[in-house]
Design a protein around this motif. Sequence first.
Motif, PDB file in Angstrom:
ATOM      1  N   THR A 198      38.943  42.692  24.634  1.00 51.11           N
ATOM      2  CA  THR A 198      38.917  44.148  24.466  1.00 51.11           C
ATOM      3  C   THR A 198      38.108  44.807  25.582  1.00 51.11           C
ATOM      4  OG1 THR A 198      36.918  44.142  23.085  1.00 51.11           O
ATOM      5  CG2 THR A 198      39.025  43.844  21.960  1.00 51.11           C
ATOM      6  N   LEU A 199      37.448  43.989  26.406  1.00 55.58           N
ATOM      7  CA  LEU A 199      36.618  44.511  27.488  1.00 55.58           C
ATOM      8  C   LEU A 199      37.470  44.880  28.691  1.00 55.58           C
ATOM      9  CD1 LEU A 199      33.748  41.847  27.367  1.00 55.58           C
ATOM     10  CD2 LEU A 199      33.724  44.139  26.364  1.00 55.58           C
ATOM     11  N   ASN A 200      36.941  45.757  29.524  1.00 57.70           N
ATOM     12  CA  ASN A 200      37.595  46.097  30.787  1.00 57.70           C
ATOM     13  C   ASN A 200      37.689  44.833  31.640  1.00 57.70           C
ATOM     14  OD1 ASN A 200      38.208  46.973  33.430  1.00 57.70           O
ATOM     15  ND2 ASN A 200      37.193  48.929  33.095  1.00 57.70           N
ATOM     16  N   PRO A 201      38.891  44.428  32.073  1.00 53.37           N
ATOM     17  CA  PRO A 201      39.039  43.177  32.831  1.00 53.37           C
ATOM     18  C   PRO A 201      38.374  43.199  34.204  1.00 53.37           C
ATOM     19  CG  PRO A 201      41.112  44.390  32.765  1.00 53.37           C
ATOM     20  CD  PRO A 201      40.185  45.078  31.815  1.00 53.37           C
ATOM     21  N   THR A 202      37.918  44.359  34.654  1.00 54.39           N
ATOM     22  CA  THR A 202      37.204  44.413  35.930  1.00 54.39           C
ATOM     23  C   THR A 202      35.692  44.574  35.741  1.00 54.39           C
ATOM     24  OG1 THR A 202      37.491  46.817  36.135  1.00 54.39           O
ATOM     25  CG2 THR A 202      39.215  45.420  37.082  1.00 54.39           C
ATOM     26  N   ASP A 203      35.239  44.554  34.491  1.00 55.14           N
ATOM     27  CA  ASP A 203      33.803  44.689  34.199  1.00 55.14           C
ATOM     28  C   ASP A 203      33.198  43.294  34.025  1.00 55.14           C
ATOM     29  OD1 ASP A 203      31.892  46.762  31.857  1.00 55.14           O
ATOM     30  OD2 ASP A 203      31.276  45.327  33.396  1.00 55.14           O
ATOM     31  N   TYR A 204      32.882  42.648  35.144  1.00 57.45           N
ATOM     32  CA  TYR A 204      32.417  41.262  35.088  1.00 57.45           C
ATOM     33  C   TYR A 204      31.070  41.133  34.378  1.00 57.45           C
ATOM     34  CZ  TYR A 204      29.697  42.616  39.264  1.00 57.45           C
ATOM     35  OH  TYR A 204      28.852  43.234  40.152  1.00 57.45           O
ATOM     36  N   LYS A 205      30.243  42.178  34.425  1.00 59.05           N
ATOM     37  CA  LYS A 205      28.949  42.129  33.739  1.00 59.05           C
ATOM     38  C   LYS A 205      29.148  42.082  32.221  1.00 59.05           C
ATOM     39  CE  LYS A 205      26.218  44.395  37.345  1.00 59.05           C
ATOM     40  NZ  LYS A 205      25.354  45.554  37.701  1.00 59.05           N
ATOM     41  N   ALA A 206      30.081  42.882  31.726  1.00 53.51           N
ATOM     42  CA  ALA A 206      30.369  42.880  30.290  1.00 53.51           C
ATOM     43  C   ALA A 206      30.919  41.529  29.858  1.00 53.51           C
ATOM     44  CB  ALA A 206      31.359  43.995  29.945  1.00 53.51           C
ATOM     45  N   TRP A 207      31.772  40.941  30.681  1.00 54.74           N
ATOM     46  CA  TRP A 207      32.331  39.623  30.364  1.00 54.74           C
ATOM     47  C   TRP A 207      31.254  38.543  30.386  1.00 54.74           C
ATOM     48  CZ3 TRP A 207      37.141  37.271  29.340  1.00 54.74           C
ATOM     49  CH2 TRP A 207      38.188  38.172  29.101  1.00 54.74           C
ATOM     50  N   ALA A 208      30.374  38.600  31.363  1.00 54.86           N
ATOM     51  CA  ALA A 208      29.306  37.598  31.456  1.00 54.86           C
ATOM     52  C   ALA A 208      28.411  37.656  30.219  1.00 54.86           C
ATOM     53  CB  ALA A 208      28.485  37.824  32.722  1.00 54.86           C
ATOM     54  N   ASN A 209      28.020  38.848  29.810  1.00 53.87           N
ATOM     55  CA  ASN A 209      27.184  39.006  28.617  1.00 53.87           C
ATOM     56  C   ASN A 209      27.960  38.701  27.339  1.00 53.87           C
ATOM     57  OD1 ASN A 209      24.400  40.042  29.450  1.00 53.87           O
ATOM     58  ND2 ASN A 209      25.731  41.402  30.616  1.00 53.87           N
ATOM     59  N   GLY A 210      29.257  39.039  27.335  1.00 53.22           N
ATOM     60  CA  GLY A 210      30.098  38.755  26.178  1.00 53.22           C
ATOM     61  C   GLY A 210      30.259  37.270  25.930  1.00 53.22           C
TER      62      GLY A 210
ATOM     63  N   PHE B  82      38.378  39.607  43.630  1.00 52.32           N
ATOM     64  CA  PHE B  82      39.573  38.891  43.184  1.00 52.32           C
ATOM     65  C   PHE B  82      40.119  39.438  41.869  1.00 52.32           C
ATOM     66  CE2 PHE B  82      37.345  35.768  45.854  1.00 52.32           C
ATOM     67  CZ  PHE B  82      38.356  35.466  46.750  1.00 52.32           C
ATOM     68  N   ASP B  83      39.374  40.332  41.225  1.00 52.22           N
ATOM     69  CA  ASP B  83      39.809  40.887  39.938  1.00 52.22           C
ATOM     70  C   ASP B  83      40.849  41.991  40.095  1.00 52.22           C
ATOM     71  OD1 ASP B  83      38.014  39.186  38.716  1.00 52.22           O
ATOM     72  OD2 ASP B  83      36.444  40.704  38.502  1.00 52.22           O
ATOM     73  N   ASN B  84      41.065  42.456  41.311  1.00 52.94           N
ATOM     74  CA  ASN B  84      41.959  43.601  41.534  1.00 52.94           C
ATOM     75  C   ASN B  84      43.150  43.259  42.422  1.00 52.94           C
ATOM     76  OD1 ASN B  84      40.284  45.788  40.225  1.00 52.94           O
ATOM     77  ND2 ASN B  84      38.803  45.020  41.712  1.00 52.94           N
ATOM     78  N   ILE B  85      43.468  41.977  42.533  1.00 52.44           N
ATOM     79  CA  ILE B  85      44.585  41.559  43.381  1.00 52.44           C
ATOM     80  C   ILE B  85      45.508  40.639  42.599  1.00 52.44           C
ATOM     81  CG2 ILE B  85      43.194  41.754  45.491  1.00 52.44           C
ATOM     82  CD1 ILE B  85      42.939  38.707  45.499  1.00 52.44           C
ATOM     83  N   ASP B  86      46.671  40.345  43.179  1.00 48.98           N
ATOM     84  CA  ASP B  86      47.549  39.352  42.569  1.00 48.98           C
ATOM     85  C   ASP B  86      47.516  38.079  43.416  1.00 48.98           C
ATOM     86  OD1 ASP B  86      49.434  39.563  44.704  1.00 48.98           O
ATOM     87  OD2 ASP B  86      50.416  41.232  43.692  1.00 48.98           O
ATOM     88  N   SER B  87      48.194  37.049  42.947  1.00 49.22           N
ATOM     89  CA  SER B  87      48.094  35.741  43.586  1.00 49.22           C
ATOM     90  C   SER B  87      48.637  35.727  45.015  1.00 49.22           C
ATOM     91  CB  SER B  87      48.810  34.685  42.743  1.00 49.22           C
ATOM     92  OG  SER B  87      50.136  35.080  42.445  1.00 49.22           O
ATOM     93  N   LYS B  88      49.532  36.659  45.351  1.00 48.53           N
ATOM     94  CA  LYS B  88      50.071  36.708  46.704  1.00 48.53           C
ATOM     95  C   LYS B  88      49.039  37.231  47.709  1.00 48.53           C
ATOM     96  CE  LYS B  88      54.870  37.421  45.239  1.00 48.53           C
ATOM     97  NZ  LYS B  88      56.014  38.364  45.244  1.00 48.53           N
ATOM     98  N   GLU B  89      48.011  37.886  47.204  1.00 44.20           N
ATOM     99  CA  GLU B  89      47.005  38.487  48.081  1.00 44.20           C
ATOM    100  C   GLU B  89      45.736  37.649  48.229  1.00 44.20           C
ATOM    101  OE1 GLU B  89      47.160  43.135  47.392  1.00 44.20           O
ATOM    102  OE2 GLU B  89      47.278  42.094  45.469  1.00 44.20           O
ATOM    103  N   VAL B  90      45.694  36.506  47.563  1.00 45.26           N
ATOM    104  CA  VAL B  90      44.457  35.727  47.515  1.00 45.26           C
ATOM    105  C   VAL B  90      43.989  35.281  48.897  1.00 45.26           C
ATOM    106  CG1 VAL B  90      43.442  33.537  46.758  1.00 45.26           C
ATOM    107  CG2 VAL B  90      44.730  34.950  45.145  1.00 45.26           C
ATOM    108  N   TYR B  91      44.897  34.709  49.680  1.00 43.55           N
ATOM    109  CA  TYR B  91      44.469  34.138  50.963  1.00 43.55           C
ATOM    110  C   TYR B  91      44.062  35.222  51.959  1.00 43.55           C
ATOM    111  CZ  TYR B  91      46.185  29.790  49.037  1.00 43.55           C
ATOM    112  OH  TYR B  91      46.362  28.698  48.228  1.00 43.55           O
ATOM    113  N   ALA B  92      44.710  36.375  51.893  1.00 40.50           N
ATOM    114  CA  ALA B  92      44.292  37.490  52.753  1.00 40.50           C
ATOM    115  C   ALA B  92      42.884  37.941  52.371  1.00 40.50           C
ATOM    116  CB  ALA B  92      45.277  38.647  52.641  1.00 40.50           C
ATOM    117  N   LYS B  93      42.612  37.969  51.073  1.00 36.65           N
ATOM    118  CA  LYS B  93      41.278  38.350  50.608  1.00 36.65           C
ATOM    119  C   LYS B  93      40.237  37.312  51.037  1.00 36.65           C
ATOM    120  CE  LYS B  93      40.286  41.389  48.608  1.00 36.65           C
ATOM    121  NZ  LYS B  93      39.743  42.683  49.119  1.00 36.65           N
TER     122      LYS B  93
END
Length: 360
Positions: free
Chosen positions: A127-139, A167-178
């Motif tokens: 239910t958390l925002n998928p880009t809120d890594y702090k909330a996920w870490a504490n959760g 890496f939370d805001n890209i898709d798998s095709k963009e990984v290596y460019a990132k």
Amino acid sequence: MKKLLYVFGLLTFIVSKAQESKDITYIRTHAILAVQEMEMYKIPASITLAQGLLETGGGQSRLADQANNHFGIKCKGPEEWPLDKPRVYHDDDAKGECFRKYNSTEESYRDHSKFLALRPYYKSLFTLNPTDYKAWANGLKRAGYATDPKYPSKLISRIEKYNLDQFDNIDSKEVYAKLYTLYNNQDDILLANNAKKPLETKKHHKKDEVLVAKNSTIEELTPTKETITENTKTIVYETRPQNPSLRIKRHKNNIPYIVAQAGETISSISKTYNIVPSAIANYNEIEMGTKLRDGQIVFFGNKKSKGSDYSYKVQPGDDMYSISQKFGVKVSKLYKYNRMDSGTQPKVGQRINLKTKVRA
């Protein structure tokens, strides 16, 4: 004294740089897996990578090396990790604990995704925002993933040190460019350029040939399909199913369960939720070949000896088994509390005790 401090500082710097190099190598190797799992299970790639870094020490742990276990997932008993599956024993909270052994790193990452996505006590994470890594870490800490009180801060520090949130805001095709943007390694730019190349397609197709366009290279649950007919070609687009963890509910008698859908079987549910088929049958007090009804409660844990309610008035269509499923109480206990012979059925309007025996 100053010389000793200088030498100590230099050694600390060298060790730190060596660990940083190992961490970056780990990220470059496993970022694609983390993003693919994020696409399938909606777990932030930054969290998955940070957990992998922390648990393996940048890929150097014995569990990662000998068991492909990147997340320290334990066996958890035969219901979750059958006795015929490979395992290793490793000292952790206690001496000689059982840990899962995988055939590949990919298998470990997939099991980690399922471990979080398919367990009721981690449901709140989704239910958390998928880009809120702090909330996920504490959760994760609140949900009981780790006992270390500093676990959230350890994850967050790694995410921020290596910019893993990107890496939370890209898709798998963009990984290596990132990866190339972050770490400036020429190997990554070559892979990035290769990922951008369009898939080769044949120039000639037979009439009514079916082409399949998949959203992911990862095989998972049977996808739903949308069919679009264009001239003589039928293109079938496969879309990912809903995260199965969202179906898991908590019964008022404190048992996790799902509601069976039309066509589901014990076997198909066991594959989706990674639970041994015989365990599902035992939890629900049914035989292995029993056909499930659409709308039937399917428990993922043992029913209780007592109900949360004191009694229930039998309605048309009820039998002792349906009452047992409705209230999460073992069938044998219902017969005992109500002084009824096993196999007999209650009458409409009869009051069925769920906690204590009826008076003689």
